[in-house]
Design a protein around this motif. Structure first.
Motif, PDB file in Angstrom:
ATOM      1  N   ASP A  17       0.838  -1.144  -0.068  1.00 12.17           N
ATOM      2  CA  ASP A  17      -0.057  -0.078   0.108  1.00 12.17           C
ATOM      3  C   ASP A  17       0.800   1.318   0.090  1.00 12.17           C
ATOM      4  OD1 ASP A  17      -2.458  -1.517   0.741  1.00 12.17           O
ATOM      5  OD2 ASP A  17      -1.481  -1.785   2.398  1.00 12.17           O
ATOM      6  N   ASP A  62      -2.206  -1.149  -3.445  1.00 12.42           N
ATOM      7  CA  ASP A  62      -3.590  -0.211  -3.148  1.00 12.42           C
ATOM      8  C   ASP A  62      -2.957   1.235  -2.719  1.00 12.42           C
ATOM      9  OD1 ASP A  62      -5.764  -1.992  -2.767  1.00 12.42           O
ATOM     10  OD2 ASP A  62      -4.746  -2.767  -1.005  1.00 12.42           O
ATOM     11  N   ASP A  94      -5.628   2.525   1.862  1.00  9.13           N
ATOM     12  CA  ASP A  94      -6.272   1.396   2.285  1.00  9.13           C
ATOM     13  C   ASP A  94      -6.389   1.500   3.990  1.00  9.13           C
ATOM     14  OD1 ASP A  94      -7.326  -1.175   3.195  1.00  9.13           O
ATOM     15  OD2 ASP A  94      -5.801  -2.274   2.105  1.00  9.13           O
ATOM     16  N   ASP A 102      -7.876   3.098  -6.622  1.00  8.22           N
ATOM     17  CA  ASP A 102      -7.640   1.968  -5.958  1.00  8.22           C
ATOM     18  C   ASP A 102      -7.405   2.174  -4.492  1.00  8.22           C
ATOM     19  OD1 ASP A 102      -7.351  -0.663  -5.061  1.00  8.22           O
ATOM     20  OD2 ASP A 102      -5.422  -0.993  -6.047  1.00  8.22           O
ATOM     21  N   ASN A 103      -8.671   2.554  -3.839  1.00  8.76           N
ATOM     22  CA  ASN A 103      -8.726   2.887  -2.476  1.00  8.76           C
ATOM     23  C   ASN A 103      -9.737   2.117  -1.592  1.00  8.76           C
ATOM     24  OD1 ASN A 103      -6.849   5.147  -2.607  1.00  8.76           O
ATOM     25  ND2 ASN A 103      -8.613   6.026  -3.924  1.00  8.76           N
ATOM     26  N   LYS A 104      -9.376   1.611  -0.458  1.00  4.12           N
ATOM     27  CA  LYS A 104     -10.406   1.017   0.417  1.00  4.12           C
ATOM     28  C   LYS A 104     -10.703   1.936   1.644  1.00  4.12           C
ATOM     29  CE  LYS A 104      -8.754  -3.500  -1.102  1.00  4.12           C
ATOM     30  NZ  LYS A 104      -7.431  -4.239  -0.898  1.00  4.12           N
TER      31      LYS A 104
END
Length: 158
Positions: A69, A96, A99, A127-129
């Motif tokens: 990440d 990511d 994240d 591309d993130n959580k």
């Protein structure tokens, strides 16, 4: 590059991390930033969870490998990160971008991150959580947030 854990509370200004070509990872999950609340998430309801601020952050990944990440905040930690910039070199990737999720506990809803990612060379800034309630403000750009000139005293050749 930067690790905030074990209940760290404080403010850091003008952080600059760079992974050079040929970098060999010594862990199975290298990251730009890793932040855990306290006791590595084994007690996420304990008092004194990590709650930190970063004002000015540049992460340059030229290592030629996949890092897990760019920014990982988890396990009860709260982060306020402003003026962050992330870029990757050729053949360098992050699994990511940001994240905030983890099986042992997510970042808190008070987490607020503002980051610019340079999408050149394939960096996926989308591309993130995210965790419910946390705020991620992400944009594409090329302006480095922390000048390497601040570190001229080190003798490092940027």
């Amino acid at each position: 590059m930067f690790d905030f854990s074990q209940g760290y509370v404080g403010t850091c200004t003008n952080l600059y991390g760079i992974r050079e070509a040929g970098y060999t990872a010594v862990t199975s999950d290298p990251r730009g930033i890793e932040a855990d609340g306290n006791l590595d998430g084994n007690s996420p309801t304990d008092i004194n969870q990590s709650n930190f601020t970063i004002n000015g952050l540049t992460i340059i990944h030229n290592g030629g490998i996949d890092l897990t990440d760019a920014i990982k905040v988890r396990r009860g930690a709260t982060a306020t990160i402003t003026n962050a910039y992330v870029a990757v070199g050729t053949s360098s990737t992050f699994a990511d971008f940001i994240d905030l999720e983890d099986s042992k506990g997510n970042a808190t809803s008070s987490t607020n991150i503002t980051a610019v990612g340079n999408s050149a060379n394939g960096l996926d800034i989308n591309d993130n959580k995210n965790t419910p309630g946390a705020t991620l403000t992400v944009s594409n750009g090329t302006t480095v947030s922390v000048s390497s000139s601040l570190f001229s005293w080190t003798g490092y050749s940027f």
